[in-house]
Design a protein around this motif. Structure first.
Motif, PDB file in Angstrom:
ATOM      1  N   ILE A 191       0.905  -1.118  -0.047  1.00 36.43           N
ATOM      2  CA  ILE A 191       0.108  -0.105  -0.126  1.00 36.43           C
ATOM      3  C   ILE A 191       0.894   1.216   0.129  1.00 36.43           C
ATOM      4  CG2 ILE A 191      -1.503   1.575   1.338  1.00 36.43           C
ATOM      5  CD1 ILE A 191      -2.684  -1.374   2.455  1.00 36.43           C
ATOM      6  N   ASP A 192       0.694   2.137  -1.026  1.00 39.37           N
ATOM      7  CA  ASP A 192       1.345   3.383  -1.123  1.00 39.37           C
ATOM      8  C   ASP A 192       0.549   4.498  -0.510  1.00 39.37           C
ATOM      9  OD1 ASP A 192       3.541   1.909  -1.870  1.00 39.37           O
ATOM     10  OD2 ASP A 192       3.485   2.660  -4.081  1.00 39.37           O
ATOM     11  N   GLU A 193       0.965   5.672  -0.219  1.00 42.66           N
ATOM     12  CA  GLU A 193       0.143   6.871   0.472  1.00 42.66           C
ATOM     13  C   GLU A 193      -0.543   7.733  -0.637  1.00 42.66           C
ATOM     14  OE1 GLU A 193      -0.781   6.726   3.621  1.00 42.66           O
ATOM     15  OE2 GLU A 193       0.299   4.625   3.871  1.00 42.66           O
ATOM     16  N   GLU A 194       0.337   7.840  -1.881  1.00 48.14           N
ATOM     17  CA  GLU A 194      -0.116   8.889  -2.646  1.00 48.14           C
ATOM     18  C   GLU A 194      -0.494   8.668  -3.979  1.00 48.14           C
ATOM     19  OE1 GLU A 194       2.861  12.120  -2.684  1.00 48.14           O
ATOM     20  OE2 GLU A 194       3.839  11.530  -0.767  1.00 48.14           O
ATOM     21  N   LEU A 195      -1.155   9.480  -4.678  1.00 46.32           N
ATOM     22  CA  LEU A 195      -1.613   9.672  -5.932  1.00 46.32           C
ATOM     23  C   LEU A 195      -1.149  11.001  -6.775  1.00 46.32           C
ATOM     24  CD1 LEU A 195      -5.181   8.154  -6.410  1.00 46.32           C
ATOM     25  CD2 LEU A 195      -2.994   6.912  -6.965  1.00 46.32           C
ATOM     26  N   ASN A 196      -0.458  10.974  -7.794  1.00 42.22           N
ATOM     27  CA  ASN A 196      -0.128  12.301  -8.549  1.00 42.22           C
ATOM     28  C   ASN A 196      -1.241  12.944  -9.160  1.00 42.22           C
ATOM     29  OD1 ASN A 196      -0.246  10.873 -10.829  1.00 42.22           O
ATOM     30  ND2 ASN A 196       1.917  10.813 -11.272  1.00 42.22           N
ATOM     31  N   GLU A 197      -1.025  13.946  -9.897  1.00 44.01           N
ATOM     32  CA  GLU A 197      -1.907  14.552 -10.509  1.00 44.01           C
ATOM     33  C   GLU A 197      -2.666  13.916 -11.630  1.00 44.01           C
ATOM     34  OE1 GLU A 197       1.800  15.831 -12.280  1.00 44.01           O
ATOM     35  OE2 GLU A 197       1.172  15.594 -10.222  1.00 44.01           O
TER      36      GLU A 197
END
Length: 217
Positions: A191-197
């Motif tokens: 599980i990763d914490e971020e999504l980019n734009e």
């Protein structure tokens, strides 16, 4: 939705996750596919512990032995094309399962960052009252999985639903949690914490389909 975060505990799974993320090792598409497959095998083993079991008598050359064997009618459904190596990993362990395939892709109507999910192809056996394993290596925004599930529902209602993912974002997990049945199980390796734009997972690994099978138009 019940989340089974397999990568939360240290195991050999860490090796395969590290290699599919490593941009140097990623250049070997054969190894990338095999690592996704091996991750699928590990997730299959963990998932198998939640299935129903039935006592079956087995004849050996010397005697009879009762063993507990899985008793679910499984259908493995993968999202084309990125899901194929993960599908093979699942099939290596659930080799008697039926198989389904569905296509889904991001369509950018104005060549910008906004997109819609297009589902065009679905080939499947009967899924009514069966155990459906829905496999997609990357759970980014969650829109693809929701669009796919909405399309599949038109053909029947599975008794159980298990979603199998290699890497997912927190936002994507929260999104499918709102749209999938309450008794859904999510089996996830990382599980990763971020999504980019652009809606891609960070740090993620890039485009799983391109890394496995080459860049598309």
């Amino acid at each position: 939705m019940e989340i089974h975060y397999i990568g939360e505990s240290n195991s050999v799974l860490n090796t395969f996750i590290a290699e599919i993320r490593d941009k140097k090792i990623q250049k070997d598409s054969l190894r990338f596919r095999r690592n996704i497959e091996r991750i699928g095998e590990i997730l299959s083993y963990e998932l198998s512990k939640s299935l129903s079991y039935l006592s079956v008598s087995v004849e050996t050359p010397l005697a009879t032995k009762n063993v507990q064997l899985p008793n679910n009618n499984l259908v493995l459904c993968s999202i084309l094309r990125a899901g194929l190596p993960l599908h093979q990993g699942l099939l290596n362990y659930f080799d008697k399962a039926e198989n389904a395939f569905i296509s889904a892709y991001r369509h950018h109507p104005n060549n910008g960052e906004e997109f819609e999910i297009i589902v065009e192809y679905f080939a499947s056996p009967e899924i009514e009252n069966k155990t459906l394993l829905l496999a997609d290596p990357m759970l980014a925004t969650g829109q693809s999985l929701v669009a796919v599930y909405e399309a599949i529902k038109k053909y029947g209602t599975p008794k159980e639903l298990h979603v199998v993912v290699v890497i997912g974002s927190r936002a994507g997990i929260e999104f499918i949690d709102k749209h999938f049945p309450e008794n859904t199980h999510l089996w996830i390796a990382a599980i990763d914490e971020e999504l980019n734009e652009k809606g891609y997972i960070v740090p993620g690994l890039g485009d799983a389909g391109d890394l496995a099978f080459g860049q598309k138009l």
